[in-house]
Design a protein around this motif. Structure first.
Motif, PDB file in Angstrom:
ATOM      1  N   GLY A 121      13.448  11.658  -1.228  1.00  0.00           N
ATOM      2  CA  GLY A 121      13.979  10.420  -0.679  1.00  0.00           C
ATOM      3  C   GLY A 121      13.662  10.248   0.793  1.00  0.00           C
ATOM      4  O   GLY A 121      13.220   9.176   1.225  1.00  0.00           O
ATOM      5  N   TRP A 122      13.884  11.296   1.587  1.00  0.00           N
ATOM      6  CA  TRP A 122      13.610  11.181   3.026  1.00  0.00           C
ATOM      7  C   TRP A 122      12.116  11.004   3.292  1.00  0.00           C
ATOM      8  O   TRP A 122      11.718  10.198   4.147  1.00  0.00           O
ATOM      9  CB  TRP A 122      14.128  12.407   3.765  1.00  0.00           C
ATOM     10  CG  TRP A 122      15.611  12.415   3.957  1.00  0.00           C
ATOM     11  CD1 TRP A 122      16.514  13.246   3.364  1.00  0.00           C
ATOM     12  CD2 TRP A 122      16.381  11.519   4.783  1.00  0.00           C
ATOM     13  NE1 TRP A 122      17.790  12.933   3.775  1.00  0.00           N
ATOM     14  CE2 TRP A 122      17.742  11.884   4.634  1.00  0.00           C
ATOM     15  CE3 TRP A 122      16.055  10.457   5.609  1.00  0.00           C
ATOM     16  CZ2 TRP A 122      18.766  11.219   5.309  1.00  0.00           C
ATOM     17  CZ3 TRP A 122      17.077   9.785   6.272  1.00  0.00           C
ATOM     18  CH2 TRP A 122      18.422  10.158   6.128  1.00  0.00           C
ATOM     19  N   HIS A 123      11.285  11.716   2.552  1.00  0.00           N
ATOM     20  CA  HIS A 123       9.832  11.572   2.739  1.00  0.00           C
ATOM     21  C   HIS A 123       9.382  10.162   2.356  1.00  0.00           C
ATOM     22  O   HIS A 123       8.614   9.518   3.091  1.00  0.00           O
ATOM     23  CB  HIS A 123       9.092  12.608   1.888  1.00  0.00           C
ATOM     24  CG  HIS A 123       7.606  12.416   1.896  1.00  0.00           C
ATOM     25  ND1 HIS A 123       6.799  12.780   2.965  1.00  0.00           N
ATOM     26  CD2 HIS A 123       6.767  11.867   0.961  1.00  0.00           C
ATOM     27  CE1 HIS A 123       5.544  12.482   2.698  1.00  0.00           C
ATOM     28  NE2 HIS A 123       5.497  11.925   1.490  1.00  0.00           N
ATOM     29  N   THR A 124       9.889   9.666   1.223  1.00  0.00           N
ATOM     30  CA  THR A 124       9.498   8.330   0.752  1.00  0.00           C
ATOM     31  C   THR A 124       9.985   7.258   1.713  1.00  0.00           C
ATOM     32  O   THR A 124       9.268   6.289   2.006  1.00  0.00           O
ATOM     33  CB  THR A 124      10.061   8.088  -0.658  1.00  0.00           C
ATOM     34  OG1 THR A 124       9.605   9.127  -1.529  1.00  0.00           O
ATOM     35  CG2 THR A 124       9.601   6.749  -1.204  1.00  0.00           C
ATOM     36  N   LEU A 125      11.213   7.427   2.219  1.00  0.00           N
ATOM     37  CA  LEU A 125      11.737   6.458   3.181  1.00  0.00           C
ATOM     38  C   LEU A 125      10.863   6.402   4.421  1.00  0.00           C
ATOM     39  O   LEU A 125      10.512   5.311   4.897  1.00  0.00           O
ATOM     40  CB  LEU A 125      13.169   6.832   3.569  1.00  0.00           C
ATOM     41  CG  LEU A 125      13.806   5.945   4.649  1.00  0.00           C
ATOM     42  CD1 LEU A 125      13.996   4.522   4.146  1.00  0.00           C
ATOM     43  CD2 LEU A 125      15.139   6.526   5.112  1.00  0.00           C
ATOM     44  N   LYS A 126      10.497   7.547   4.941  1.00  0.00           N
ATOM     45  CA  LYS A 126       9.667   7.568   6.155  1.00  0.00           C
ATOM     46  C   LYS A 126       8.319   6.901   5.914  1.00  0.00           C
ATOM     47  O   LYS A 126       7.868   6.089   6.739  1.00  0.00           O
ATOM     48  CB  LYS A 126       9.465   9.008   6.639  1.00  0.00           C
ATOM     49  CG  LYS A 126       8.657   9.089   7.929  1.00  0.00           C
ATOM     50  CD  LYS A 126       8.661  10.491   8.517  1.00  0.00           C
ATOM     51  CE  LYS A 126       7.850  11.453   7.677  1.00  0.00           C
ATOM     52  NZ  LYS A 126       7.713  12.769   8.339  1.00  0.00           N
ATOM     53  N   GLU A 127       7.689   7.197   4.799  1.00  0.00           N
ATOM     54  CA  GLU A 127       6.390   6.598   4.506  1.00  0.00           C
ATOM     55  C   GLU A 127       6.520   5.088   4.315  1.00  0.00           C
ATOM     56  O   GLU A 127       5.652   4.318   4.751  1.00  0.00           O
ATOM     57  CB  GLU A 127       5.779   7.251   3.258  1.00  0.00           C
ATOM     58  CG  GLU A 127       5.395   8.704   3.445  1.00  0.00           C
ATOM     59  CD  GLU A 127       4.456   8.906   4.620  1.00  0.00           C
ATOM     60  OE1 GLU A 127       3.417   8.211   4.687  1.00  0.00           O
ATOM     61  OE2 GLU A 127       4.754   9.761   5.482  1.00  0.00           O
ATOM     62  N   ALA A 128       7.598   4.651   3.666  1.00  0.00           N
ATOM     63  CA  ALA A 128       7.810   3.215   3.463  1.00  0.00           C
ATOM     64  C   ALA A 128       8.021   2.509   4.796  1.00  0.00           C
ATOM     65  O   ALA A 128       7.451   1.434   5.046  1.00  0.00           O
ATOM     66  CB  ALA A 128       9.011   2.988   2.543  1.00  0.00           C
ATOM     67  N   LEU A 129       8.832   3.090   5.678  1.00  0.00           N
ATOM     68  CA  LEU A 129       9.092   2.464   6.971  1.00  0.00           C
ATOM     69  C   LEU A 129       7.834   2.404   7.821  1.00  0.00           C
ATOM     70  O   LEU A 129       7.594   1.421   8.533  1.00  0.00           O
ATOM     71  CB  LEU A 129      10.197   3.220   7.707  1.00  0.00           C
ATOM     72  CG  LEU A 129      11.585   3.170   7.074  1.00  0.00           C
ATOM     73  CD1 LEU A 129      12.550   4.062   7.839  1.00  0.00           C
ATOM     74  CD2 LEU A 129      12.117   1.742   7.017  1.00  0.00           C
ATOM     75  N   LYS A 130       7.021   3.436   7.755  1.00  0.00           N
ATOM     76  CA  LYS A 130       5.793   3.470   8.565  1.00  0.00           C
ATOM     77  C   LYS A 130       4.837   2.358   8.164  1.00  0.00           C
ATOM     78  O   LYS A 130       4.156   1.786   9.017  1.00  0.00           O
ATOM     79  CB  LYS A 130       5.113   4.835   8.427  1.00  0.00           C
ATOM     80  CG  LYS A 130       5.793   5.935   9.217  1.00  0.00           C
ATOM     81  CD  LYS A 130       5.375   7.318   8.773  1.00  0.00           C
ATOM     82  CE  LYS A 130       3.903   7.590   8.930  1.00  0.00           C
ATOM     83  NZ  LYS A 130       3.558   8.983   8.541  1.00  0.00           N
TER      84      LYS A 130
END
Length: 636
Positions: free
Chosen positions: A209-218
């Motif tokens: 979840g944290w990895h996916t969130l970061k990639e989505a925000l970027k």
């Protein structure tokens, strides 16, 4: 299910608060929550919070029948209910009034919905599930000793419902959701649960979840901090969800990744240019003209912004004021980048211009469209969205006809074919915004085609600060004989007097002066201040014919303070005044002291004859924009 972190959160949240005083200091805002609570006690619901993505100002019954068949015919009603934001309202009311009835209603509605979600297919869109879990977690923190307030059977039911939703969100995350607000809103539900009830989310899923969130925000935020979907409403929806995770981490002493916090900080600062001086949201694209005071107050109370605010309604959602970071003051000019959103905001002026990529289906056909407010008075507006259903007004509000921009032969470059679909789309070419002590200049260009022939528009807005004068210069290029229509969507509190090429904006100090060749008309139109709501306003159009190339301009100025006069310009060695496309000037006379300034503009280069131009009063000229304060011959 262990509520230890929830209890820890609750104790810190209310540690430094005197509940009665907080309500007393924010009575009007608290009253809106109270009214929603009164309806909930009667089994009804209304969606009138500024963050409600699809507002409904009519209360309807909150029951399973209405989750199977929308009471107002709009499927968005299902989705709004399924987000369970009303549980947060009930939590706030319980915490700040200590009335047990609110806990009883909260518990009833929570377990009703857990039962309903097995029966209604409408409540299983991923973004709604994510928002629902996030709202459940937010509502938990308002109840002291929640562990003891629920029976073992009730806790098991909640745990099973949460677990089912976590599994659903993990298994239903298509790759396209990396580039969608849906993706962020869904993931936040998982991560908020992991923060408050960690035993319900596996380490593997939380790490994903944290990895996916970061990639989505970027990928979702441009370099200037604007969300790619180009909607102020959905910009805030995404930001507020990420902000909630940050807030949770602060209360629970949990890590929060620096890269995500940096994106959050930049997005919050950018969002200040999405509202006017009174924190009213810009209804650009699919957004409402809603009062976002409490949202900006949350950003300020949490230390992301340093704003002077007379109210602190955000206290009900944040609990305490955090330390203000070492922040640079927000500049008046928005440092636009990839987004193509241009804005200038000082204590009196709020000016925007859009020339970015269309973004998602939430985007409107608004290239070249400007908005302007002066001292809280709306002069040029954006018309809003009204609905997401396939209705004529929905389509109209997305069209170029409903934006303050340019159109050749009444043919839009972006062809809207449906509520979410398009047959063709114009393309932004460039944009820039600069500010100096004398002026602010926005400059953009975009292109499209009509019947296979290229159309190019350029638009320049010059705000002359000392005079409070706005000059809008339009360059239109399309081979052959055509007509140009310049549109201004006018503020609905204005009335108008037409006198030749002058249009008095009654209710403001301004006159809009157009080209003398233009035919001027006022049209009645409908706009949408809020989802499901509509109102009337006037559209101003200026129409003129041209062949191949046209430079047109409008000047907005305070009639009682400034006099405007055109200055003819001459190419060196020529006796006839040059066409406006090569050079024209404007003389601005301040009436109180008769001081004179001059502005000159050239939209295209000269390749036949001398490049030197001379104004009628003897000013030597070369270059695109020239602004003079000194008199001719005066030594600076």
């Amino acid at each position: 299910m262990n509520f230890e972190r929830v209890n820890q959160y609750h104790q810190k949240f209310f540690l430094d608060q005197t509940l009665e005083k907080e309500v007393e200091k924010n009575t009007l805002f608290f009253e809106t929550i109270y009214k929603r609570g009164e309806l909930l006690k009667q089994g009804q619901i209304i969606f009138d919070d500024p963050l409600d993505m699809e507002a409904v100002s009519t209360p309807y019954l909150l029951n399973l029948a209405n989750l199977l068949e929308s009471p107002n015919g709009d499927p968005e009603w299902f989705y709004m209910v399924s987000r369970n934001g009303y549980l947060v309202d009930l939590g706030i009311l319980f915490a700040y009034t200590k009335e047990e009835i609110y806990f009883e209603v909260w518990k009833k509605l929570l377990f009703d919905f857990i039962k309903w979600q097995e029966s209604s297919p409408h409540v299983w869109r991923s973004l709604d599930v994510g928002l629902r879990l996030n709202n459940w977690m937010k509502s938990f923190i308002y109840f002291s000793n929640l562990q003891d307030r629920l029976t073992n059977i009730e806790k098991i039911k909640i745990e099973e419902a949460i677990t089912k939703q976590i599994i659903y969100l993990k298994e239903n995350f298509p790759t396209k959701n990396y580039l969608s607000n849906w993706g962020v809103l869904a993931i936040v539900g998982i991560l908020a649960t992991a923060q408050l009830l960690p035993e319900l989310v596996s380490t593997e899923v939380e790490r994903w979840g944290w990895h996916t969130l970061k990639e989505a925000l970027k990928i979702q935020f441009f370099d200037d901090g604007i969300h790619w979907e180009q909607s102020p409403m959905y910009h805030h929806e995404v930001v507020m969800c990420v902000w909630q995770l940050w807030l949770n981490s602060q209360y629970l002493n949990l890590p929060f990744e620096d890269e995500i916090e940096d994106i959050l900080q930049k997005a919050i600062r950018a969002s200040t240019y999405y509202c006017n001086q009174n924190f009213g949201l810009l209804p650009l694209h699919d957004s409402d003209a809603a009062d976002f005071t409490y949202i900006y107050n949350l950003y300020s109370l949490s230390g992301f912004l340093d704003l002077e605010m007379n109210q602190n309604p955000g206290i009900f959602y944040i609990g305490k004021k955090f330390e203000v970071r070492d922040l640079k003051p927000l500049p008046t000019l928005f440092s636009t980048g990839e987004s193509g959103f241009l804005a200038y905001k000082d204590s009196n002026i709020y000016l925007t211009l859009f020339n970015g990529r269309h973004g998602s289906g939430h985007g409107h056909a608004s290239l070249g469209s400007l908005t302007l407010k002066y001292k809280g008075k709306e002069l040029f507006k954006d018309p809003g969205r009204y609905t997401y259903m396939e209705e004529p007004l929905r389509i109209n509000l997305k069209e170029e006809y409903y934006h303050s921009s340019l159109m050749i032969d009444e043919t839009p470059l972006t062809q809207v074919s449906g509520s979410w679909t398009y047959d063709s789309m114009a393309e932004p070419l460039f944009h820039q915004a600069v500010e100096n002590t004398e002026q602010v200049i926005f400059e953009i260009a975009w292109k499209g085609n009509i019947d296979g022939e290229i159309v190019i528009f350029k638009r320049k807005i010059i705000f002359l600060k000392e005079f409070t004068v706005f000059l809008v210069i339009n360059t239109s290029e399309h081979n052959g004989r055509h007509s140009l229509t310049t549109r201004y969507q006018m503020g609905d509190e204005l009335d108008f007097d037409l006198e030749g090429s002058n249009i008095r904006l009654k209710g403001s100090p301004f006159v809009l002066k157009g080209n003398e060749q233009a035919m001027i008309a006022l049209n009645n139109k409908v706009w949408s201040p809020k989802y499901n709501e509509s109102d009337y306003y006037k559209e101003l159009t200026l129409k003129q014919n041209f062949e191949n190339y046209l430079v047109s301009y409008e000047c907005l100025y305070p009639e009682q303070e400034i006099a405007i006069e055109k200055i003819d310009c001459y190419q060196n060695k020529q006796l006839n005044a040059s066409p406006d496309e090569f050079y024209f000037g404007l003389k601005l006379t301040r009436l109180k002291d008769q001081s004179i300034n001059e502005y000159y503009h050239s939209s295209r280069d000269t390749f036949l004859g001398d490049k030197l131009y001379i104004s009628k009063n003897g000013r030597l000229l070369y270059g695109k924009d020239k602004f003079y304060k000194e008199k001719i011959g005066e030594i600076e």
